[in-house]
Design an enzyme around this catalytic site. Structure first.
Site, PDB file in Angstrom:
ATOM      1  N   ASP A   1     -11.433   2.924   3.970  1.00  0.00           N
ATOM      2  CA  ASP A   1     -11.875   1.525   3.901  1.00  0.00           C
ATOM      3  C   ASP A   1     -13.404   1.429   3.799  1.00  0.00           C
ATOM      4  OD1 ASP A   1      -9.960  -0.560   3.894  1.00  0.00           O
ATOM      5  OD2 ASP A   1      -9.446  -0.176   5.989  1.00  0.00           O
TER       6      ASP A   1
ATOM      7  N   LYS B   1       0.848  -1.204   0.000  1.00  0.00           N
ATOM      8  CA  LYS B   1       0.000   0.000   0.000  1.00  0.00           C
ATOM      9  C   LYS B   1       0.881   1.250   0.000  1.00  0.00           C
ATOM     10  CE  LYS B   1      -3.928  -2.312   2.155  1.00  0.00           C
ATOM     11  NZ  LYS B   1      -4.546  -2.785   3.394  1.00  0.00           N
TER      12      LYS B   1
ATOM     13  N   GLN C   1      -4.972  -1.397   9.508  1.00  0.00           N
ATOM     14  CA  GLN C   1      -4.902  -2.739   8.920  1.00  0.00           C
ATOM     15  C   GLN C   1      -5.533  -3.757   9.873  1.00  0.00           C
ATOM     16  OE1 GLN C   1      -3.778  -3.444   5.817  1.00  0.00           O
ATOM     17  NE2 GLN C   1      -4.134  -5.632   6.053  1.00  0.00           N
TER      18      GLN C   1
HETATM   19  N1  GUN Z   1      -7.142  -6.691   6.011  1.00  0.00           N
HETATM   20  C1  GUN Z   1      -7.461  -7.447   4.936  1.00  0.00           C
HETATM   21  N2  GUN Z   1      -8.132  -6.703   4.034  1.00  0.00           N
HETATM   22  C2  GUN Z   1      -8.234  -5.457   4.548  1.00  0.00           C
HETATM   23  C3  GUN Z   1      -8.797  -4.247   4.065  1.00  0.00           C
HETATM   24  O1  GUN Z   1      -9.371  -4.154   2.978  1.00  0.00           O
HETATM   25  N3  GUN Z   1      -8.678  -3.173   4.886  1.00  0.00           N
HETATM   26  C4  GUN Z   1      -8.054  -3.251   6.089  1.00  0.00           C
HETATM   27  N4  GUN Z   1      -8.006  -2.148   6.818  1.00  0.00           N
HETATM   28  N5  GUN Z   1      -7.523  -4.359   6.567  1.00  0.00           N
HETATM   29  C5  GUN Z   1      -7.606  -5.448   5.786  1.00  0.00           C
END
Ligand code: GUN
Length: 292
Positions: free
Chosen positions: A121, A54, A98
């Site tokens: 998100d 990311k 996350q």
């Molecule tokens: N962990 C796995 N997928 C995601 C996601 O799309 N967003 C976040 N914040 N954590 C994750």
């Protein structure tokens, strides 16, 4: 019939290039640089890999990026204090915590501490509610990416019967809402659904998001259907989706491969959401082509 491949990798690369161009224009025209803060608690190796990729994607898009790491034994209050600081920082347009969080933390309490306008998100109850009632919302990245692929392939989704297999808050439920907002007729199936194969056979659009390797069989698929496979399952023969790809390919009209289908769209849509959040907080129109 051999299904066409829906090339999410290529679509995501193009999307990221378009976002980078829009970021450059926002800087030049408005003196604003979008910024994303990513928070990682603990040292889960898979999460660390996601967070690194990311960070790279944010750099490549010309955005500002920050990574904040807290130890696995940090208190929930430490994390809430960090979120408060990021909420108050005008340079931060998007905040991503996350998941999964360590077991001693309350995921919902943490997620809902994020300012809704920075919730890239789309996981806060406010954004989930806004999506459900048809108001402007931040939309979860993976379902947003799936809808982009579907619209690219099919044009209008109006009147299509869409079956979403899976009812998670992160994928299944927002996916169903987005399909509904696009005028599809939507069914949501889950682990307690009766006669899933027969339901699948009625679906013009099948979205599989159950997290079980090759769960959806080829003979369940309606001939010519468009199949979106959200699954990423590690098996002895490598990464596989939730759909039995080899069998499905002989029946479907189009299908996303795993890897190279939905996966690359998720990060591209995180960038899209960060740019959208930045535009909104600055009173600018939503960027072209990035919202559902
Ligand atoms: N962990 C796995 N997928 C995601 C996601 O799309 N967003 C976040 N914040 N954590 C994750």
């Amino acid at each position: 019939m051999t299904a066409d491949l829906i090339d999410g990798k290529a679509f995501a690369a193009d999307l990221r290039a378009r976002i980078a161009a829009q970021v450059a224009a926002m800087k030049a025209d408005h003196g604003v640089t979008p910024g994303l803060a990513v928070v990682l608690v603990g040292d889960d190796p898979a999460s660390a890999v996601y967070v690194r990729s990311k960070g790279r994607a944010v750099d490549e898009a010309g955005m500002n990026g920050w990574q904040h790491r807290l130890p696995a034994d940090a208190s929930q209050q430490d994390l809430l204090d960090l979120i408060d600081t990021l909420n108050a920082d005008d340079a931060v347009n998007g905040i991503l915590v996350q998941l999964p969080l360590p077991g001693h933390m309350d995921d919902a309490a943490v997620i809902n501490a994020i300012a809704p306008e920075k919730d890239v998100d789309g996981f806060t109850v406010l954004n989930a509610g806004r999506l459900a009632v048809g108001q402007t919302a931040m939309v979860p990245c993976t379902p947003l990416g799936c809808v982009m692929l579907l619209r690219d392939r099919l044009g209008s989704l109006a009147g299509k019967h869409a079956l979403v297999v899976g009812r998670s808050n992160i994928v299944g439920k927002p996916m169903a809402q987005l399909l509904l907002a696009n005028d599809a007729t939507v069914t949501v199936a889950h682990s307690r659904t009766a006669n899933l194969p027969a339901l699948c056979r009625q679906a013009d659009i099948l979205v599989a998001a159950v997290g079980r390797a090759r769960f959806v069989k080829g003979e369940w698929i309606k001939p010519g259907a468009t199949v979106i496979d959200v699954g990423i399952n590690r098996t002895d023969d490598g990464l596989v989706g939730d759909v039995d790809f080899d069998a499905a390919r002989g029946v479907a009209g189009a299908i996303t491969p795993v890897p190279g289908g939905v996966g690359p769209m998720t990060i591209a849509c995180l960038l899209a959401n960060t740019l959208t959040a930045t535009a909104r907080v600055n009173g600018l129109p939503d960027p072209d082509g990035l919202t559902p």
